[in-house]
Structures are given as structure tokens and as C-alpha cells.
Design a protein around this motif. Structure first.
Motif, PDB file in Angstrom:
ATOM      1  N   GLN A  28      45.422  30.763 -10.858  1.00 22.80           N
ATOM      2  CA  GLN A  28      45.158  29.664 -10.709  1.00 22.80           C
ATOM      3  C   GLN A  28      45.793  28.448 -10.957  1.00 22.80           C
ATOM      4  N   PRO A  29      46.288  28.420 -12.158  1.00 21.44           N
ATOM      5  CA  PRO A  29      47.430  27.659 -12.222  1.00 21.44           C
ATOM      6  C   PRO A  29      48.461  27.635 -11.603  1.00 21.44           C
ATOM      7  N   LEU A  30      49.047  29.277 -11.361  1.00 23.04           N
ATOM      8  CA  LEU A  30      50.463  28.975 -10.183  1.00 23.04           C
ATOM      9  C   LEU A  30      49.885  28.152  -9.299  1.00 23.04           C
ATOM     10  N   LEU A  31      48.465  28.233  -7.878  1.00 19.03           N
ATOM     11  CA  LEU A  31      48.624  27.635  -6.518  1.00 19.03           C
ATOM     12  C   LEU A  31      49.687  26.097  -6.701  1.00 19.03           C
ATOM     13  N   PRO A  32      49.371  25.378  -6.946  1.00 16.17           N
ATOM     14  CA  PRO A  32      50.410  24.314  -6.754  1.00 16.17           C
ATOM     15  C   PRO A  32      51.685  24.831  -6.458  1.00 16.17           C
ATOM     16  N   LEU A  33      52.362  25.363  -7.364  1.00 10.42           N
ATOM     17  CA  LEU A  33      54.203  26.129  -6.993  1.00 10.42           C
ATOM     18  C   LEU A  33      53.903  26.861  -6.109  1.00 10.42           C
ATOM     19  N   LEU A  34      52.905  27.346  -5.203  1.00  7.76           N
ATOM     20  CA  LEU A  34      52.738  28.303  -3.820  1.00  7.76           C
ATOM     21  C   LEU A  34      52.470  27.205  -3.221  1.00  7.76           C
ATOM     22  N   LYS A  35      51.886  26.292  -2.845  1.00 10.20           N
ATOM     23  CA  LYS A  35      51.733  25.431  -1.033  1.00 10.20           C
ATOM     24  C   LYS A  35      52.833  24.839  -0.925  1.00 10.20           C
ATOM     25  N   GLY A  36      53.194  25.250   0.310  1.00  6.27           N
ATOM     26  CA  GLY A  36      54.261  24.563   1.331  1.00  6.27           C
ATOM     27  C   GLY A  36      53.873  23.438   2.091  1.00  6.27           C
ATOM     28  N   PRO A  37      54.701  23.210   2.540  1.00  5.84           N
ATOM     29  CA  PRO A  37      54.215  21.888   3.316  1.00  5.84           C
ATOM     30  C   PRO A  37      52.708  21.383   3.687  1.00  5.84           C
ATOM     31  N   THR A  38      52.462  20.274   4.130  1.00  5.50           N
ATOM     32  CA  THR A  38      51.074  20.158   4.364  1.00  5.50           C
ATOM     33  C   THR A  38      51.658  19.424   5.567  1.00  5.50           C
ATOM     34  N   SER A  39      52.257  19.082   5.956  1.00  2.00           N
ATOM     35  CA  SER A  39      52.440  18.691   7.303  1.00  2.00           C
ATOM     36  C   SER A  39      53.864  19.030   8.082  1.00  2.00           C
ATOM     37  N   PHE A  40      53.392  19.454   9.610  1.00  4.96           N
ATOM     38  CA  PHE A  40      54.928  20.055  10.120  1.00  4.96           C
ATOM     39  C   PHE A  40      55.021  18.935  11.056  1.00  4.96           C
TER      40      PHE A  40
END
Length: 87
Positions: free
Chosen positions: A71-83
Motif C-alpha cells: 500500500q505505501p508503494l501505490l502512489p509511486l506506481l501511479k501514472g498520469p491521470t490524463s492523457f
């Protein structure tokens, strides 16, 4: 390990051998005991290169531990929210 219980599998796979034996009941019991001794999830897990084998009674705690680690690593794995729109 398979779809049939050991008793049914032995009856199907070794039916002729059991029928030809001097003591069919003893032969069936011997074969069932032999198959039960071989029944283990470890060889199958090794053949599929599993890293860990979890006892079904320990599944929930193992998953909770994994979620707490990830769970603490999830923010680092997020990509861009818009394309962007392609030109």
C-alpha cells in the motif's frame, strides 16, 4: 492431487489390479495409502516455480501482510491521470 478423491482414483486406475489380487480389500487399502503418501502440494508448486506455499488457514493473514507492504508503494506506481489529445 486431482479432481477425484484418492479412493475413487485408486478404484478407477487400479481396478483390474485390485480385482486380480488375492485380497482385494487389502490391495485397495495399500494402494490408497501409497497414493495418500505421495499426495503433496510441494512438488506441484516447485514445478510451477511458486515462491511461497500458503496454508489455506493462513491465507487472510498473508494477504493482509502483503497489502500492508504494498500500500505505501501505490502512489509511486501511479501514472498520469490524463492523457493528451493526439495531434
Amino acid at each position: 492431487m486431482g479432481a477425484l478423491p484418492v479412493e475413487g482414483g485408486v478404484a478407477v486406475a487400479f481396478g483390474r489390479q485390485i480385482a486380480k489380487a488375492d485380497d482385494p480389500i487389502a490391495e485397495r487399502e495399500r494402494l490408497e495409502e501409497e497414493m495418500l503418501e505421495r499426495q503433496s502440494p510441494v512438488p506441484r508448486a516447485e514445478s510451477f516455480s511458486f515462491h511461497d506455499l500458503i496454508d489455506p488457514r493462513e491465507t487472510r493473514p498473508a494477504l493482509c501482510d502483503w497489502i500492508a507492504r504494498v500500500q505505501p508503494l501505490l502512489p509511486l506506481l501511479k501514472g498520469p491521470t490524463s492523457f493528451p489529445v493526439r495531434p
